[in-house]
Motif scaffolding. Structure first.
Motif, mmCIF file in Angstrom:
data_model
loop_
_atom_site.group_PDB
_atom_site.id
_atom_site.type_symbol
_atom_site.label_atom_id
_atom_site.label_comp_id
_atom_site.label_asym_id
_atom_site.label_seq_id
_atom_site.Cartn_x
_atom_site.Cartn_y
_atom_site.Cartn_z
ATOM 1 N N GLN A 55 0.818 -1.199 0.000
ATOM 2 C CA GLN A 55 0.000 0.000 0.000
ATOM 3 C C GLN A 55 0.861 1.262 0.000
ATOM 4 O O GLN A 55 0.551 2.251 -0.681
ATOM 5 C CB GLN A 55 -0.912 -0.004 1.234
ATOM 6 C CG GLN A 55 -1.876 1.166 1.301
ATOM 7 C CD GLN A 55 -2.872 1.184 0.153
ATOM 8 O OE1 GLN A 55 -3.297 0.109 -0.315
ATOM 9 N NE2 GLN A 55 -3.234 2.365 -0.318
ATOM 10 N N ARG A 56 1.955 1.245 0.740
ATOM 11 C CA ARG A 56 2.849 2.399 0.745
ATOM 12 C C ARG A 56 3.458 2.635 -0.629
ATOM 13 O O ARG A 56 3.633 3.772 -1.074
ATOM 14 C CB ARG A 56 3.970 2.207 1.782
ATOM 15 C CG ARG A 56 3.483 2.328 3.222
ATOM 16 C CD ARG A 56 4.674 2.471 4.172
ATOM 17 N NE ARG A 56 5.551 1.312 4.116
ATOM 18 C CZ ARG A 56 5.441 0.254 4.895
ATOM 19 N NH1 ARG A 56 4.461 0.185 5.816
ATOM 20 N NH2 ARG A 56 6.291 -0.749 4.788
ATOM 21 N N GLY A 57 3.833 1.563 -1.343
ATOM 22 C CA GLY A 57 4.362 1.703 -2.688
ATOM 23 C C GLY A 57 3.358 2.298 -3.650
ATOM 24 O O GLY A 57 3.695 3.133 -4.496
ATOM 25 N N GLU A 58 2.078 1.869 -3.534
ATOM 26 C CA GLU A 58 1.051 2.423 -4.398
ATOM 27 C C GLU A 58 0.823 3.898 -4.089
ATOM 28 O O GLU A 58 0.574 4.702 -5.001
ATOM 29 C CB GLU A 58 -0.238 1.626 -4.221
ATOM 30 C CG GLU A 58 -0.145 0.198 -4.760
ATOM 31 C CD GLU A 58 -1.432 -0.580 -4.514
ATOM 32 O OE1 GLU A 58 -2.321 -0.017 -3.824
ATOM 33 O OE2 GLU A 58 -1.531 -1.708 -5.009
ATOM 34 N N ASN A 59 0.906 4.252 -2.817
ATOM 35 C CA ASN A 59 0.730 5.659 -2.454
ATOM 36 C C ASN A 59 1.843 6.529 -3.044
ATOM 37 O O ASN A 59 1.602 7.637 -3.533
ATOM 38 C CB ASN A 59 0.693 5.804 -0.934
ATOM 39 C CG ASN A 59 -0.543 5.153 -0.323
ATOM 40 O OD1 ASN A 59 -1.555 4.936 -1.006
ATOM 41 N ND2 ASN A 59 -0.467 4.815 0.968
ATOM 42 N N ARG A 60 3.078 6.029 -2.993
ATOM 43 C CA ARG A 60 4.187 6.794 -3.574
ATOM 44 C C ARG A 60 4.032 6.929 -5.081
ATOM 45 O O ARG A 60 4.336 7.981 -5.662
ATOM 46 C CB ARG A 60 5.527 6.119 -3.242
ATOM 47 C CG ARG A 60 5.937 6.262 -1.786
ATOM 48 C CD ARG A 60 7.402 5.881 -1.607
ATOM 49 N NE ARG A 60 7.651 4.499 -1.982
ATOM 50 C CZ ARG A 60 7.617 3.467 -1.149
ATOM 51 N NH1 ARG A 60 7.337 3.685 0.136
ATOM 52 N NH2 ARG A 60 7.866 2.258 -1.569
ATOM 53 N N LYS A 61 3.589 5.849 -5.709
ATOM 54 C CA LYS A 61 3.397 5.885 -7.159
ATOM 55 C C LYS A 61 2.308 6.887 -7.532
ATOM 56 O O LYS A 61 2.431 7.639 -8.509
ATOM 57 C CB LYS A 61 3.047 4.492 -7.647
ATOM 58 C CG LYS A 61 2.964 4.370 -9.160
ATOM 59 C CD LYS A 61 2.722 2.919 -9.562
ATOM 60 C CE LYS A 61 2.660 2.782 -11.069
ATOM 61 N NZ LYS A 61 2.423 1.368 -11.479
ATOM 62 N N ALA A 62 1.252 6.916 -6.754
ATOM 63 C CA ALA A 62 0.170 7.860 -7.035
ATOM 64 C C ALA A 62 0.619 9.300 -6.823
ATOM 65 O O ALA A 62 0.256 10.200 -7.596
ATOM 66 C CB ALA A 62 -1.030 7.533 -6.133
ATOM 67 N N ALA A 63 1.419 9.516 -5.793
ATOM 68 C CA ALA A 63 1.915 10.869 -5.551
ATOM 69 C C ALA A 63 2.835 11.328 -6.677
ATOM 70 O O ALA A 63 2.801 12.493 -7.102
ATOM 71 C CB ALA A 63 2.645 10.912 -4.206
ATOM 72 N N LYS A 64 3.648 10.415 -7.174
ATOM 73 C CA LYS A 64 4.542 10.756 -8.277
ATOM 74 C C LYS A 64 3.753 11.088 -9.535
ATOM 75 O O LYS A 64 4.076 12.030 -10.271
ATOM 76 C CB LYS A 64 5.501 9.602 -8.525
ATOM 77 C CG LYS A 64 6.521 9.878 -9.610
ATOM 78 C CD LYS A 64 7.482 8.707 -9.756
ATOM 79 C CE LYS A 64 8.509 8.993 -10.845
ATOM 80 N NZ LYS A 64 9.445 7.842 -11.011
ATOM 81 N N ALA A 65 2.692 10.300 -9.788
ATOM 82 C CA ALA A 65 1.868 10.562 -10.971
ATOM 83 C C ALA A 65 1.156 11.904 -10.855
ATOM 84 O O ALA A 65 1.032 12.658 -11.836
ATOM 85 C CB ALA A 65 0.870 9.431 -11.160
ATOM 86 N N ALA A 66 0.690 12.224 -9.643
ATOM 87 C CA ALA A 66 0.008 13.505 -9.445
ATOM 88 C C ALA A 66 0.964 14.671 -9.634
ATOM 89 O O ALA A 66 0.605 15.702 -10.209
ATOM 90 C CB ALA A 66 -0.617 13.538 -8.045
ATOM 91 N N LYS A 67 2.190 14.502 -9.175
ATOM 92 C CA LYS A 67 3.186 15.552 -9.345
ATOM 93 C C LYS A 67 3.526 15.763 -10.814
ATOM 94 O O LYS A 67 3.668 16.900 -11.289
ATOM 95 C CB LYS A 67 4.439 15.208 -8.551
ATOM 96 C CG LYS A 67 5.501 16.283 -8.567
ATOM 97 C CD LYS A 67 6.678 15.888 -7.696
ATOM 98 C CE LYS A 67 7.739 16.974 -7.711
ATOM 99 N NZ LYS A 67 8.921 16.596 -6.872
#
Length: 737
Positions: A39-51
């Motif tokens: 879940q933490r990895g998916e959160n980081r990936k989503a934050a990177k995509a949003a950025k």
């Protein structure tokens, strides 16, 4: 006994209890940890995509799948095992962008960056071509204007290579120039060279070569005497200096550090009867021999100056990176600057010795004439010392000065001098504004200006100023007229020995000797005929002079003996005259040298031209015993050879290549041998041509030579220890016999 051992289900101790919070003990707890990590990895990936989306970029999975790998990504060659390697700001730049940034860094700072990170060293290896190209190529825009990222040479920029491919070939040649030189190479570099045969390996050796190139092309040298110390761009003796009897060459050095520069030591060879070779002896040396005493391994040399003339006296000067001056050789006329020794004598100095009178000054340039010497400080002041009977010291008199004294006459005290050159009996200097001052013996027009005769008081040898600037307003003082009987007797004696008198006068003219010449100028004065031109370099020869302007044009004046002026005839010139052979063909000059009736220049494209007296192959133009009155190209056996410096003496000349190799034309006879090239067959086509000094390269780092010390044996006889008693007794018997 097996039952006595604790089982796995036994409760843990206090230590295991403390670890329980971070380490799961059951299958359910381990599964829960995996889900949380996912879940933490998916959160980081989503934050990177949003950025990325906020920046206007598509960071989705589809874009990542279609994206091509960046060939200029620096991080692909960097070991990312350490966190700081991945976060270096420079690693976020493409390699081509990084190369453009690094070209503005001097070689010393380039080497410092290479040492900052082990992985970064390999990356910089790919930037070497771009870095060295900026020092060798003249970059121009569409309008033909020179770009600021190109060479900084004042003569309009060098053109020593025309592309990256040729720049890579120059880098490869730099490692093999001069043949087998026994250069120091680290174990890491050996492994890197084997792994990367194309030359893209580590760059441990490159900073040393880049420092050599920067000195040769743009005149930059990392002086340690001051942050603001500026090394002159066009300078005599930057790498090599010749006198009629000996030669000084920057060679070796570098210490044990991988980024240490070569070319910081000094080698000398030639006639050594006056100690001018600095090896502690008075023996001649036919081959270059390195100076001892930590020269190059503890004391870094940045300039050499070989002085002397045709009167069998010679001395040498060395300039260190700290701005100190070393001198050695003949001290008969005070040209070493040490003054009297303890016995009120002017003793020759056989090894380099610091000039204590200049210890409070930081020098950036030194020059050595026949019987005098000079230095320029970082403040632009000029100091001279030695014999001054022709006014070559510029101190207002014709007395010898055994210690350095500042030149404060003729308006020079208000000027900031950049460099200087000492000839046989005259001196030339250039200022930062591009003006040229000259003083000394004015015969043959070597001063390049008009002058008014001075009046001297022969009893005290001092100038008797008659005007505001010490110039005589009327006719110069002359000796009283001779009686008629004395004149008739002198004429009769001359008629009886006319041949001997003519021979004597020719010899005196060649030696540039005079008893009391009214052309002696003891005060510096600017050369007015150069008004409107900005001079950047000067070279004072035996009886002619050369000046280089900011556009690469060459001016010569003085005696035209041997065709040394390059104007197509043997006539002399009292004022600077441009050498039209170069201007008519669009040739620009980078370095120049005036010797004894010979001249040599290096163009901005690395070509060497020479003219003057060509006897014994001293110009590298063959063995023709003729006077060459126009510049002629010097051919080399290596067709790819390009020069960066050249120096002329009397019967020999030396040429320094872009790869650090050294070529010699002609030669000084040692140990009673005749002058000229030795050991060459007249049928192999090399006689009279430049000869490679095999085994020597200026910038290569080599091991420090160790002086052999012969340990004397002592024999113990009874209670006392006597030195070779039996040998002494035998010598005593033989001496009596």
């Amino acid at each position: 006994s097996i039952q006595q051992h604790p089982t796995k289900s036994k409760p843990t101790t206090s230590n295991s209890t403390n670890r329980g919070s971070t380490m799961a003990r059951t299958k359910e707890e381990r599964e829960q940890q995996r889900l949380e990590a996912k879940q933490r990895g998916e959160n980081r990936k989503a934050a990177k995509a949003a950025k990325a989306e906020a920046a206007g970029l598509d960071g989705g999975d589809c874009a990542e799948k279609d994206a091509k790998p960046n060939p200029n990504d620096l991080r692909k060659n960097i070991p990312l095992s350490k966190e700081h390697n991945a976060t270096l700001p420079a690693l976020n730049l493409p390699i081509d962008t990084l190369a453009k940034v690094l070209r503005f860094l001097p070689a010393r700072e380039f080497g410092a960056i290479a040492l900052s990170c082990t992985g970064f060293n390999h990356v910089l290896g790919g930037c070497r071509v771009a870095h060295i190209s900026s020092r060798l190529m003249r970059r121009e825009d569409e309008e033909g204007k020179q770009s600021s990222c190109g060479s900084m040479c004042l003569v309009g920029g060098l053109q020593l290579c025309i592309g990256r491919k040729e720049a890579q070939e120059i880098l490869d040649r730099s490692l093999t120039g001069g043949g087998e030189t026994n250069r120091l190479i680290s174990k890491k570099m050996k492994q890197s060279n084997k792994k990367h045969a194309s030359g893209d390996g580590d760059c441990d050796e490159y900073p040393g070569y880049a420092r050599f190139v920067e000195e040769a092309t743009i005149g930059y040298s990392a002086m340690q005497c001051s942050r603001n110390a500026v090394f002159p761009i066009h300078l005599q003796g930057r790498f090599v200096s010749c006198s009629p009897e000996h030669t000084l060459l920057r060679l070796g050095g570098g210490g044990n550090t991988s980024s240490g520069p070569g070319g910081s030591g000094t080698a000398a060879w030639g006639v050594g009867k006056r100690g001018q070779l600095g090896n502690g002896k008075r023996d001649d040396e036919a081959e270059p021999r390195l100076l001892m005493g930590k020269i190059g391994w503890g004391v870094r040399i940045v300039q050499v100056a070989a002085g002397g003339g045709l009167v069998r006296v010679a001395h040498s000067l060395l300039l260190t990176s700290m701005g100190r001056v070393l001198s050695f050789g003949s001290a008969q006329y005070g040209q070493l600057g040490h003054g009297y020794d303890a016995g009120k004598q002017l003793s020759d100095c056989l090894r380099p010795r610091y000039i204590d009178a200049l210890k409070g000054e930081k020098c950036t340039c030194v020059a050595a004439g026949e019987l005098h010497s000079g230095a320029v400080t970082i403040d632009g002041d000029v100091y001279t010392w030695g014999e001054g009977f022709c006014g070559q010291l510029g101190l207002g008199d014709r007395r010898p000065h055994l210690l350095p004294e500042q030149v404060m006459l003729g308006g020079l005290e208000d000027e900031c001098v950049s460099n200087m050159s000492c000839g046989c009996r005259h001196t030339l200097v250039t200022t930062e504004e591009g003006e040229v001052f000259s003083w000394g013996l004015g015969r043959f027009g070597v001063l390049g200006r008009s002058y008014t005769d001075f009046t001297y008081n022969n009893d005290i040898g001092m100038v008797v100023p008659d005007g505001e600037d010490g110039q005589v307003q009327g006719a110069a003082a002359r000796p009283p007229p001779m009686p008629a009987a004395a004149i008739d007797a002198a004429v009769a004696a001359a008629n009886d020995q006319v041949d001997g008198i003519n021979e004597l006068m020719e010899s005196l003219e060649a030696l540039n000797l005079t008893l009391d010449d009214p052309s002696d100028q003891c005060y510096p004065k600017v050369i007015d005929s150069l008004k409107g031109f900005r001079a950047v370099g000067v070279s004072a020869g035996h009886r002619h002079s050369m000046i280089l302007d900011e556009h690469g044009s060459l001016y010569t004046f003085g005696s035209g003996a041997g065709g040394a002026l390059g104007h197509g005839d043997l006539s002399g010139q009292e004022y600077p005259v441009k050498v039209m052979e170069f201007d008519d063909n669009g040739i620009r000059i980078h370095q120049m040298s005036a010797g004894v009736d010979i001249s040599m220049v290096v163009t901005t494209e690395g070509t060497v031209y020479a003219w003057g007296k060509a006897t014994d192959g001293r110009l590298g133009l063959g063995t023709e015993n003729e006077n060459i009155t126009l510049p002629r190209k010097v051919e080399f056996e290596d067709t790819g050879f390009k020069a960066v410096d050249a120096e002329c003496g009397y019967v020999h000349s030396l040429i320094v290549g872009l790869d650090g190799a050294i070529y010699q034309c002609g030669g000084v006879g040692t140990d009673g041998k005749d002058d000229g090239q030795q050991g060459l067959d007249s049928h192999d086509g090399k006689l009279g041509r430049p000869v490679l000094l095999s085994g020597h390269n200026i910038w290569h780092r080599i091991a420090e030579p160790q002086e052999k010390v012969v340990k004397e044996t002592w024999t113990k006889y009874g209670k006392y220890e006597l030195k070779g008693r039996s040998k002494m007794m035998n010598e005593g018997v033989s001496s009596v016999a």
